[in-house]
Design a protein around this motif. Structure first.
Motif, mmCIF file in Angstrom:
data_model
loop_
_atom_site.group_PDB
_atom_site.id
_atom_site.type_symbol
_atom_site.label_atom_id
_atom_site.label_comp_id
_atom_site.label_asym_id
_atom_site.label_seq_id
_atom_site.Cartn_x
_atom_site.Cartn_y
_atom_site.Cartn_z
ATOM 1 N N PRO A 283 0.811 -1.231 0.000
ATOM 2 C CA PRO A 283 0.000 0.000 0.000
ATOM 3 C C PRO A 283 0.838 1.271 0.000
ATOM 4 O O PRO A 283 0.270 2.368 0.057
ATOM 5 C CB PRO A 283 -0.783 -0.126 1.318
ATOM 6 C CG PRO A 283 0.077 -0.950 2.208
ATOM 7 C CD PRO A 283 0.898 -1.861 1.328
ATOM 8 N N GLY A 290 -4.248 1.908 -5.105
ATOM 9 C CA GLY A 290 -4.655 1.311 -3.826
ATOM 10 C C GLY A 290 -3.828 1.781 -2.648
ATOM 11 O O GLY A 290 -3.968 1.232 -1.545
ATOM 12 N N THR A 292 -2.401 3.781 0.532
ATOM 13 C CA THR A 292 -3.061 4.405 1.679
ATOM 14 C C THR A 292 -2.091 4.422 2.854
ATOM 15 O O THR A 292 -1.227 3.552 2.952
ATOM 16 C CB THR A 292 -4.349 3.623 2.046
ATOM 17 O OG1 THR A 292 -4.936 4.200 3.202
ATOM 18 C CG2 THR A 292 -4.081 2.149 2.313
ATOM 19 N N ASP A 295 -4.928 1.219 6.960
ATOM 20 C CA ASP A 295 -5.994 0.446 6.331
ATOM 21 C C ASP A 295 -7.356 0.844 6.916
ATOM 22 O O ASP A 295 -7.450 1.795 7.709
ATOM 23 C CB ASP A 295 -5.714 -1.060 6.417
ATOM 24 C CG ASP A 295 -6.049 -1.674 7.771
ATOM 25 O OD1 ASP A 295 -6.305 -0.919 8.740
ATOM 26 O OD2 ASP A 295 -6.064 -2.910 7.871
ATOM 27 N N ASP A 318 -7.069 -9.035 8.471
ATOM 28 C CA ASP A 318 -7.566 -7.842 9.143
ATOM 29 C C ASP A 318 -7.457 -8.094 10.645
ATOM 30 O O ASP A 318 -6.854 -9.107 11.063
ATOM 31 C CB ASP A 318 -9.006 -7.522 8.709
ATOM 32 C CG ASP A 318 -9.989 -8.641 9.046
ATOM 33 O OD1 ASP A 318 -9.567 -9.661 9.650
ATOM 34 O OD2 ASP A 318 -11.177 -8.500 8.721
ATOM 35 N N ASN A 332 -4.818 -5.315 5.764
ATOM 36 C CA ASN A 332 -5.596 -5.515 4.542
ATOM 37 C C ASN A 332 -7.101 -5.395 4.762
ATOM 38 O O ASN A 332 -7.892 -5.978 4.019
ATOM 39 C CB ASN A 332 -5.244 -6.858 3.908
ATOM 40 C CG ASN A 332 -3.881 -6.826 3.255
ATOM 41 O OD1 ASN A 332 -2.889 -7.277 3.840
ATOM 42 N ND2 ASN A 332 -3.802 -6.238 2.075
ATOM 43 N N SER A 334 -10.136 -3.349 4.138
ATOM 44 C CA SER A 334 -10.345 -2.350 3.080
ATOM 45 C C SER A 334 -11.689 -1.645 3.203
ATOM 46 O O SER A 334 -12.702 -2.265 3.523
ATOM 47 C CB SER A 334 -10.253 -3.044 1.717
ATOM 48 O OG SER A 334 -10.644 -2.160 0.696
ATOM 49 N N GLY A 337 -11.047 0.961 -2.793
ATOM 50 C CA GLY A 337 -9.727 1.039 -3.402
ATOM 51 C C GLY A 337 -9.236 2.462 -3.485
ATOM 52 O O GLY A 337 -8.808 3.048 -2.494
ATOM 53 N N TRP A 340 -12.351 5.685 -0.932
ATOM 54 C CA TRP A 340 -12.940 4.981 0.213
ATOM 55 C C TRP A 340 -14.448 5.245 0.279
ATOM 56 O O TRP A 340 -14.913 6.325 -0.076
ATOM 57 C CB TRP A 340 -12.304 5.452 1.516
ATOM 58 C CG TRP A 340 -10.941 4.886 1.772
ATOM 59 C CD1 TRP A 340 -10.006 4.543 0.836
ATOM 60 C CD2 TRP A 340 -10.360 4.593 3.043
ATOM 61 N NE1 TRP A 340 -8.874 4.068 1.458
ATOM 62 C CE2 TRP A 340 -9.063 4.091 2.813
ATOM 63 C CE3 TRP A 340 -10.792 4.716 4.361
ATOM 64 C CZ2 TRP A 340 -8.208 3.707 3.849
ATOM 65 C CZ3 TRP A 340 -9.944 4.346 5.390
ATOM 66 C CH2 TRP A 340 -8.667 3.839 5.134
ATOM 67 N N PRO A 346 -15.893 -2.735 6.569
ATOM 68 C CA PRO A 346 -14.614 -3.089 5.943
ATOM 69 C C PRO A 346 -14.529 -4.592 5.677
ATOM 70 O O PRO A 346 -15.151 -5.389 6.367
ATOM 71 C CB PRO A 346 -13.583 -2.656 6.994
ATOM 72 C CG PRO A 346 -14.330 -2.594 8.290
ATOM 73 C CD PRO A 346 -15.736 -2.247 7.942
ATOM 74 N N SER A 349 -9.037 -7.201 1.659
ATOM 75 C CA SER A 349 -8.725 -7.036 0.236
ATOM 76 C C SER A 349 -7.243 -6.689 0.081
ATOM 77 O O SER A 349 -6.605 -6.220 1.015
ATOM 78 C CB SER A 349 -9.572 -5.902 -0.347
ATOM 79 O OG SER A 349 -9.221 -5.658 -1.686
ATOM 80 N N THR A 351 -4.237 -4.303 -1.465
ATOM 81 C CA THR A 351 -4.152 -2.858 -1.693
ATOM 82 C C THR A 351 -3.625 -2.647 -3.122
ATOM 83 O O THR A 351 -4.407 -2.448 -4.041
ATOM 84 C CB THR A 351 -3.242 -2.182 -0.651
ATOM 85 O OG1 THR A 351 -1.937 -2.762 -0.698
ATOM 86 C CG2 THR A 351 -3.818 -2.335 0.739
#
Lengths: 453, 464
Positions: A283, A290, A292, A295, A318, A332, A334, A337, A340, A346, A349, A351
């Motif tokens: 990421p 993707g 960021t 997350d 996660d 991860n 998300s 993508g 947001w 969430p 996914s 990134t």
């Protein structure tokens, strides 16, 4: 747009409201997205759109059960109702001891390459100019009878806060271009497609995607049929990006793995690809779609090696799935993508999924293929339980004796994903980014093709 | 609300729009997912907003707001007109929106039990019992997913021709997925039910048996083999015939693709595109179906559209723009996912009409081929003329007998060829396979169906 500080303050206040309403844990995303998009049809500008989408998503946990409530707009009273509703929904859920905690408060470093002020300043007139340029280039061939294009620019501001004291906010820009050229020659008709996404408009992107769409449309007019059989296949980044995004993104999802639903469950440390295959999730790549700083739950961004020289190195976690295994999240979780969304809870996914480049040129791969196919586009999904993939070769070309030939009419390819990765014997030098997957082309030594010949 | 809508339209017209419309919406909904005996998420949304469209001299402007105050709607009108002017300046194709009769209606789609009147605990209990029903079927069921969705919304569609349609819409959907494992092999089965209507659907036998159906399919697939690759005669079941109707022809019949020069069916109205005996239609008026609506999202009365009649292409699916440009009547096929999306041409309930064959006779008459059952997903590129769809299960047919079971067969075809290869249409008609169709980033509830259908020369993708 609301400024970031106000958005953060709203997210933090909503965390307090949700906690007071009875949540054991909670997180809140407050988002405000403004976007402009323009669509062009058959060379003529058709529609210009302007979107404003502020809103709040509240996730509450009660005894490990989660409830999620959404309200459109940033009105304090509506947000307060959403907070109470999220708690009420969590109470209706099943207590879950597997839920351990949300991420603890940590300092987040704002990454470079998320926000391009020049993109934020783009107005509708400039987006119109972009689609016209795309259409002009894509239509610049006597056999191209129609060119359709769209461009979108957006500015997304998000603030995320949770009951562990995490609070951070970020601004992200994004640019998305899509172009289609349709070519005709007598009764023959074919279309070429290309596009790109990123957090800024890369120099030369308009010329590149438009030229690719035009050239592919014209190339596809000459078609042939293929006999059913086993062939070497060169996967273009467009086809590989779609397949791997779903196969790796879905197959490595720790939730699916822990539930025994994934073909990659139980394969950690095992060989799932050839030594030339390394895949990671990152990421932190500047200007990638993707990228960021944190997350969707507040875990700071970090690169994760997923497949290391063919060996399965990690799943995607996660906080919930990480808690189940008493390990850390891979960051991860998300919320979307490039832009947001506050509208959905969430979920796990990738990134930016990256396939490490190799040392072959595309021409070398073609030259060294005696009997095969170059698959530019397929939009099929693998069976994530079995890892089997069979899909339409939507845009593909025959390769005979090291030469790229005509487009293949009505054929499908079939292969298991692990077999596909294990049979990769050449990896290209030059990656492209499609669907959030940066991959070079690569060659699979053999896969089954069902042909119409 | 109606007053707010009218004032917003008037404002856009005063600012110079030649035509203006809007979708003003307020909705609430629930999504419950239960996995392996525990709720994964219980989600609710409260949403309201408005999308305003202005048209000037061949170009559209579209603006969205989440705030439905008069001042915000006026600002959205102004933005829509401004965007239309920006687009108009570079629009090469000039046209007008043909004036159509104003529609005035207040309608409430049938709903016996409003989901909002059902306690959340009861909905969670339903999803939990569906989840439990899968796991209790057989110890080889190792993982389960049960999902419940509902939506209740009020939508006002207004335009500058005087149309004002207020629609109260409710829909519900439930779906089950089961994963079975044996000797290291994992297979997934699934089933779904959905309709425009209320919670009463969840009290039907079909809804309550979803879990058992999904589990049974997963267990059946455990002893299946990968599908063979090659060209086959295929007998499609009702669901796969529906997917064929939707993917192979429905999308190519959408007039926006035709106007974009991106459909192989452009210029073919009146031509033979299928065997005699093949009739294909899109019909939003089938009540309680998942694709039902009575006025579209431009306020046009929606009716059944026959797209292919006895093998001949009769027309396309239209919205106000395409019907104006192509000199025909709008067919009520314009839909928007929410107020936040501009309306585009969409299908509703798409099907192939029944024929004369008995299903059993169709199978008995097939010497060598595949029986294809259950639809997973499909997609099409109308500009390439190719489509693909994937089934749940396939069976070998040898000398009229249904035999060995296969999984994951993908079927591909060419739009202008596939319906010319139909060699038998059965009389066992069924519409009702619910799903969501994606187009241009928007999702629309749809269903499809038809009879069992036999098609020659289908390319089946497989691993062996």
């Amino acid at each position: 747009m609301v400024d970031l500080q106000s958005l953060s303050a709203l997210a933090e206040r909503t965390v307090s409201m949700t906690t007071r309403a009875g949540a054991d844990r909670c997180d809140v995303v407050a988002a405000d997205t403004n976007a402009i998009s323009v669509d062009l049809e058959k060379g003529s500008v058709k529609q210009a759109n302007i979107f404003s989408d502020p809103g709040v998503g509240v996730r509450a946990f009660v005894k490990g059960a989660s409830g999620f409530a959404v309200c459109t707009g940033l009105d304090e009273a509506a947000v307060s109702r959403a907070a109470a509703m999220a708690v009420s929904l969590a109470r209706a859920g099943t207590p879950d001891k597997d839920f351990k905690d949300l991420p603890v408060a940590r300092q987040v470093t704002t990454l470079p390459g998320l926000y391009e002020p020049k993109v934020a300043e783009i107005g509708p007139d400039e987006v119109v100019v972009m689609v016209i340029e795309m259409s002009d280039i894509a239509g610049d061939h006597k056999k191209v009878t129609s060119s359709n294009a769209s461009a979108a620019v957006s500015v997304c501001q998000v603030a995320l806060a949770n009951s562990n004291g995490f609070s951070s906010a970020q601004r992200m820009t994004s640019v998305d271009l899509v172009v289609e050229a349709v070519a005709r020659d007598g009764e023959a008709m074919f279309s070429g497609y290309d596009g790109c996404s990123g957090r800024r408009l890369e120099q030369g992107a308009i010329e590149r995607v438009s030229g690719v769409a035009r050239d592919q449309a014209v190339k596809g007019l000459v078609q042939t049929k293929l006999e059913t059989g086993d062939y070497a296949i060169i996967m273009d980044p467009l086809a590989a990006g779609f397949v791997l995004g779903n196969a790796i993104g879905g197959g490595l999802n720790a939730d699916s793995v822990q539930r025994g639903r994934s073909f990659l469950a139980g394969k950690l440390g095992e060989t799932v690809g050839s030594p030339g295959v390394s895949i990671y999730d990152d990421p932190t790549i500047e200007w990638a779609s993707g990228s960021t700083s944190f997350d969707g739950e507040g875990t700071p961004a970090a690169r994760s090696v997923l497949v290391d020289k063919g060996r399965l190195a990690s799943y995607l976690y996660d906080s919930y799935t990480a808690g189940k295994e008493s390990r850390g999240s891979t960051g991860n979780s998300s919320r979307g993508g490039s832009v947001w969304s506050y509208r959905h809870p969430p979920s796990i996914s990738t990134t930016n999924l990256v396939v490490s480049p190799g040392d072959s040129s595309f021409d070398e791969m073609v030259r060294e293929t005696r009997s095969g196919a170059y698959v530019r586009a397929t939009f099929d999904y693998p069976n994530l339980a079995t890892g089997e993939f069979s899909g339409l070769m939507m845009e593909s070309y025959v390769i005979r004796d090291g030469e790229l030939g005509p487009a293949i009419r009505q054929s499908t390819m079939g292969i298991g994903i692990v077999e596909m990765l294990s049979r990769v014997d050449m990896v290209g030098k030059t990656p492209r980014d499609y669907f959030g997957v940066q991959t070079p082309p690569f060659r699979i030594s053999s896969a089954r093709i069902a042909g119409s010949g | 609300m109606e007053d707010l809508a009218s004032k917003t339209i008037d404002h856009a017209m005063k600012l110079g729009a030649e035509f203006a419309d809007l979708r003003l919406e307020s909705s609430q909904g629930t999504n419950i997912v239960v996995m392996d005996g525990k709720t994964k998420t219980v989600t609710a949304h409260l949403s309201s907003g408005c999308g305003v469209r202005a048209f000037i001299d061949g170009a559209w402007g579209f603006a969205v707001t989440n705030d439905i105050s008069q001042s915000s709607l006026s600002a959205a009108s102004e933005s829509a007109v401004k965007m239309a002017r920006v687009a108009k300046d570079r629009a090469k194709v000039k046209f007008k929106i043909s004036s159509s009769k104003a529609q005035r209606a207040v309608e409430r789609y049938r709903c016996d039990t409003a989901p909002s009147d059902v306690p959340m605990e009861e909905k969670v209990s339903l999803a939990s019992s569906l989840d439990r029903s899968m796991r209790s079927t057989d110890p080889r069921i190792v993982s389960t997913n049960a999902r419940y969705d509902d939506f209740e919304g009020e939508r006002i569609v207004a335009n500058s021709f005087g149309t004002l349609v207020r629609t109260r819409e409710t829909w519900t959907l439930a779906a089950c997925s089961a994963w079975a494992k044996s000797d290291g092999v994992i297979q997934r089965g699934h089933d779904a039910i959905g309709m425009v209507g209320g919670y009463e659907l969840m009290r039907t036998e079909k809804a309550l048996s979803l879990g058992a159906e999904a589990a049974a399919q997963a267990l059946r697939l455990l002893d299946s083999k990968p599908a063979p690759a090659g060209k086959f005669v295929c007998v499609l079941d009702n669901k796969m015939t529906g997917l064929l109707a939707h993917e192979a022809f429905g999308h190519a019949c959408e007039a926006d693709a035709v106007l974009a020069g991106a459909s192989v069916l452009e210029g073919r109205v009146g031509q033979k595109v299928a065997c005699s005996g093949v009739t294909l239609a899109d019909d939003p008026s089938i009540e309680a179906s998942f694709g039902f609506f009575s006025h579209d999202w431009e306020g046009v009365k929606a009716d059944k559209h026959v797209l292919i009649e006895d093998g001949v292409l009769k027309g396309y699916l239209h919205n106000l723009e395409s019907s104006s440009r192509m000199g025909t009547e709008p067919s009520g096929s314009s839909r928007a996912q929410t107020y936040g999306s501009p309306p585009i041409i969409r299908m509703s309930n798409t099907f192939i009409a029944p024929g004369d064959w008995k299903k059993d006779e169709l199978l008995e008459d097939t010497k060598d081929g595949l029986l294809i059952q259950g639809s997973q997903y499909g997609y099409v590129e109308p500009s390439k003329g190719q489509f693909m769809f994937k089934c749940d299960e396939a069976y070998a047919i040898r000398h009229g007998e249904v035999g060995e079971r296969y999984r994951d067969a993908s079927l591909s075809g060419v739009i202008l060829e596939v319906l010319n290869n139909v060699t038998g249409v059965a009389d066992d008609f069924m519409v009702g396979d619910p799903g969501y169709c994606g187009k241009a980033g928007q999702s629309a509830r749809t269903s499809d169906g038809g009879p069992h259908l036999r098609v020659a020369d289908v390319v089946v993708g497989g691993l062996v």
